[in-house]
Design a protein around this motif. Structure first.
Motif, short mmCIF file in Angstrom:
data_model
loop_
_atom_site.label_atom_id
_atom_site.label_comp_id
_atom_site.label_asym_id
_atom_site.label_seq_id
_atom_site.Cartn_x
_atom_site.Cartn_y
_atom_site.Cartn_z
N ALA A 68 -0.65 -5.55 2.83
CA ALA A 68 -0.76 -6.61 1.97
C ALA A 68 -1.76 -5.91 0.71
CB ALA A 68 -1.91 -7.53 2.88
N MET A 87 -4.37 -5.16 -1.75
CA MET A 87 -5.35 -6.19 -1.55
C MET A 87 -6.60 -5.01 -2.88
SD MET A 87 -6.60 -5.88 1.76
CE MET A 87 -6.62 -4.84 2.67
N ALA A 88 -7.03 -5.78 -3.70
CA ALA A 88 -7.56 -5.73 -4.85
C ALA A 88 -8.88 -4.51 -4.85
CB ALA A 88 -7.79 -6.32 -5.77
N VAL A 148 -8.70 -2.28 -2.59
CA VAL A 148 -8.67 -1.08 -1.35
C VAL A 148 -7.48 -1.22 -1.30
CG1 VAL A 148 -8.17 -1.73 0.94
CG2 VAL A 148 -10.18 -3.36 -0.38
N MET A 153 -3.05 -5.49 -7.45
CA MET A 153 -2.52 -6.16 -8.85
C MET A 153 -3.08 -6.25 -10.07
SD MET A 153 -4.57 -9.75 -8.42
CE MET A 153 -6.39 -9.96 -8.90
N GLN A 187 2.32 -4.42 -7.81
CA GLN A 187 1.94 -5.87 -8.11
C GLN A 187 1.90 -6.86 -9.11
OE1 GLN A 187 -0.83 -8.79 -6.34
NE2 GLN A 187 1.10 -9.32 -5.23
N LYS A 223 5.10 -13.47 -4.01
CA LYS A 223 3.84 -13.49 -2.87
C LYS A 223 3.13 -15.28 -2.77
CE LYS A 223 0.18 -11.27 -0.12
NZ LYS A 223 -1.46 -12.45 -0.60
N HIS A 270 1.69 -16.55 2.62
CA HIS A 270 -0.18 -16.54 3.23
C HIS A 270 0.03 -17.85 3.60
CE1 HIS A 270 -5.15 -15.31 2.91
NE2 HIS A 270 -4.16 -15.45 3.83
N PHE A 312 -10.11 -18.41 2.54
CA PHE A 312 -10.21 -17.61 2.88
C PHE A 312 -10.66 -17.68 4.32
CE2 PHE A 312 -8.99 -13.94 0.24
CZ PHE A 312 -8.05 -13.43 0.09
N ASN A 335 1.70 -13.73 6.89
CA ASN A 335 0.96 -12.86 6.15
C ASN A 335 0.00 -14.19 6.64
OD1 ASN A 335 -0.47 -12.81 3.54
ND2 ASN A 335 -0.94 -10.85 4.90
N GLY A 336 -1.88 -13.74 7.20
CA GLY A 336 -2.64 -14.35 7.90
C GLY A 336 -2.69 -13.98 8.82
N ASP A 337 -4.01 -13.25 8.98
CA ASP A 337 -4.76 -12.85 9.68
C ASP A 337 -4.32 -12.25 11.09
OD1 ASP A 337 -6.47 -15.08 8.80
OD2 ASP A 337 -6.37 -16.68 9.74
N ILE A 338 -3.12 -11.34 10.92
CA ILE A 338 -2.60 -10.41 11.89
C ILE A 338 -3.71 -9.68 11.65
CG2 ILE A 338 -0.84 -9.76 12.24
CD1 ILE A 338 0.75 -11.28 10.45
N ILE A 351 0.15 -7.56 6.81
CA ILE A 351 -1.47 -6.86 7.31
C ILE A 351 -2.16 -6.77 6.32
CG2 ILE A 351 -2.46 -5.46 9.24
CD1 ILE A 351 -0.33 -6.08 10.91
N GLY A 352 -3.47 -7.70 5.64
CA GLY A 352 -4.23 -6.90 5.24
C GLY A 352 -5.78 -6.04 5.49
N ARG A 353 -6.71 -7.22 6.45
CA ARG A 353 -8.00 -7.68 6.64
C ARG A 353 -8.25 -6.63 7.23
NH1 ARG A 353 -9.74 -12.91 5.82
NH2 ARG A 353 -7.50 -12.93 6.49
C1 LIG Z 1 -9.87 -7.52 -1.06
C2 LIG Z 1 -8.74 -8.73 -1.20
C3 LIG Z 1 -8.63 -8.54 -2.06
C4 LIG Z 1 -7.31 -9.17 -2.02
N1 LIG Z 1 -6.50 -8.85 -3.66
C5 LIG Z 1 -5.10 -8.87 -3.01
C6 LIG Z 1 -3.96 -9.16 -4.41
O1 LIG Z 1 -4.23 -8.13 -5.97
N2 LIG Z 1 -2.88 -9.17 -4.46
C7 LIG Z 1 -2.40 -10.38 -3.70
O2 LIG Z 1 -1.51 -10.50 -4.07
N3 LIG Z 1 -3.19 -10.78 -2.26
C8 LIG Z 1 -4.31 -10.04 -2.56
N4 LIG Z 1 -5.37 -10.66 -1.44
C9 LIG Z 1 -4.92 -11.40 -0.43
C10 LIG Z 1 -4.29 -10.51 0.81
O3 LIG Z 1 -2.77 -9.38 0.00
C11 LIG Z 1 -3.80 -11.18 1.92
O4 LIG Z 1 -2.53 -12.22 1.70
C12 LIG Z 1 -4.44 -12.14 2.67
O5 LIG Z 1 -6.10 -10.50 3.05
C13 LIG Z 1 -4.50 -12.02 4.09
O6 LIG Z 1 -4.36 -11.59 4.91
P1 LIG Z 1 -5.15 -11.02 5.70
O7 LIG Z 1 -5.40 -11.91 7.29
O8 LIG Z 1 -3.79 -10.24 6.85
O9 LIG Z 1 -6.14 -9.92 5.30
C14 LIG Z 1 -6.46 -9.69 -1.35
C15 LIG Z 1 -7.60 -9.91 -0.28
C16 LIG Z 1 -8.87 -9.47 0.01
C17 LIG Z 1 -9.22 -9.82 0.89
#
Ligand SMILES: Cc1cc2nc3c(=O)[nH]c(=O)nc-3n(C[C@H](O)[C@H](O)[C@H](O)COP(=O)(O)O)c2cc1C
Length: 323
Positions: free
Chosen positions: A15, A17-18, A20, A41, A70, A139, A169, A177, A200-203, A223-225
């Motif tokens: 995913a 993540m700004a 990260v 982004m 992005q 997205k 998501h 969140f 996407n979300g919580d995987i 997958i993000g976090r």
């Molecule tokens: C620190 C952080 C920064 C994020 N930055 C972006 C971003 O720049 N663009 C975006 O589309 N989503 C962003 N997200 C959302 C993630 O891409 C993702 O949709 C969200 O964390 C849910 O997925 P997860 O449960 O696997 O983390 C961000 C999430 C986090 C935690």
């Protein structure tokens, strides 16, 4: 699964993540086999186009194909220009962010705030798709709030505009969140369109990824976090989805090497000052995931120079190995 000319090598996407998913982290995750790693982004505001931060976010040196950038914004023409610029800098996929819930983003009607303005969504998507020759993906969240879950409508608009892949998501903007992500809306989106859909979300485990795909019918997971502090999880999820095989945890020596390599790469990419600052959160995530008490790693976060941070971390990892 394909996005235009690109066949994804794995059913797992990192995913965006700004703060990260910069180049050092994406490179690491790609090594563990993710099919795609979307950049942080980039704002479409013209005055930020030549900003150092924008250039860093668009940097894809040494990253395998396809390289996805992005973009975020509200104005169709600015978004089109931003996409053209990203393509000129080497982006092979342009991803549009209509999921960000941040107040400072939504205040200017960007990110997930756009979900309330379906006409503008159509205008932005059409303008960006027409502006570039590379595939454009989108997205979104499931909607603005639980009473306005319009992801299916947005998905149809996206498909009509020529969007090649849609990530959902499983939360509304209002959820931020909090609460658990839901996958019923993602299933409804998947039934409504024929473009690839990403869940996407919580995987956070191979088994959860399997359950989400089975429930939603989505094509791949994002997958993000859960990747923070354990990029190897992405490879474990990919292997499990592809073959049902549960990969074992990487050996301790591999984890220690990856952690040190990541921190060093951050120092090199951002320069010693910013690198040390940005590395702190990664160090914390890694050591928390290893189950180490805060008393053990907190002093590390106070260190100010790249050499001190690297050497203290190396010492800590070495001492743990020897223990
Ligand atoms: C620190 C952080 C920064 C994020 N930055 C972006 C971003 O720049 N663009 C975006 O589309 N989503 C962003 N997200 C959302 C993630 O891409 C993702 O949709 C969200 O964390 C849910 O997925 P997860 O449960 O696997 O983390 C961000 C999430 C986090 C935690």
């Amino acid at each position: 699964m394909r996005i235009g000319p690109y066949a994804l090598s794995s059913p797992v996407i990192l995913a965006p993540m700004a703060g990260v998913t910069d180049l050092p982290f994406r490179r690491l995750c790609r090594r563990y086999g993710v099919g795609l790693a979307v950049s942080e982004m980039i704002s479409s505001r013209p005055q930020l186009r030549h900003h150092r931060r924008t250039r860093q976010r668009a940097d894809h040196r040494g990253e395998p194909e396809p390289r996805a950038v992005q973009i975020l914004g509200v104005d169709p023409e600015e978004m089109a220009a931003c996409a053209r610029n990203a393509e000129a800098l080497g982006a092979q996929i342009i991803d549009i962010n209509m999921g960000c819930p941040a107040k400072k983003v939504c205040r200017v009607a960007a990110g997930s705030a756009l979900l309330r303005d379906e006409g503008r969504v159509a205008a932005i998507l059409t303008a960006v798709v027409q502006a570039v020759s590379v595939p454009v993906t989108l997205k979104i969240r499931t909607g603005w709030d639980p009473a306005h879950r319009n992801a299916v409508t947005i998905a149809r608009i996206a498909e009509d505009a020529g969007i090649r892949m849609l990530t959902v998501h499983g939360r509304t903007r209002a959820c931020g969140f909090s609460g658990a992500a839901e996958y019923d809306t993602i299933a409804a989106v998947k039934r409504a369109v024929s473009i690839p859909v990403v869940a996407n979300g919580d995987i956070d485990s191979p088994e959860k990824a399997r359950r989400v795909l089975d429930h939603s019918g989505a094509d791949v997971v994002m997958i993000g976090r859960a990747a923070q502090g354990q990029p190897w999880l992405l490879g474990q999820v990919g292997a499990y989805l592809a073959s049902g095989r549960r990969l074992s945890e990487p050996a301790w020596t591999e984890k220690a090497a990856v952690i040190l390599e990541h921190v060093q790469a951050l120092h090199e990419f951002y320069g010693p000052q910013a690198g040390v600052r940005i590395a702190r959160k990664h160090i914390r995530w890694y050591l928390e995931r290893l189950g180490w008490p805060a008393a053990c790693w907190r002093p590390l976060l106070q260190l100010e120079t790249a050499a001190a941070q690297h050497d203290a971390l190396a010492g800590l990892l070495q001492a743990h190995r020897a223990a």
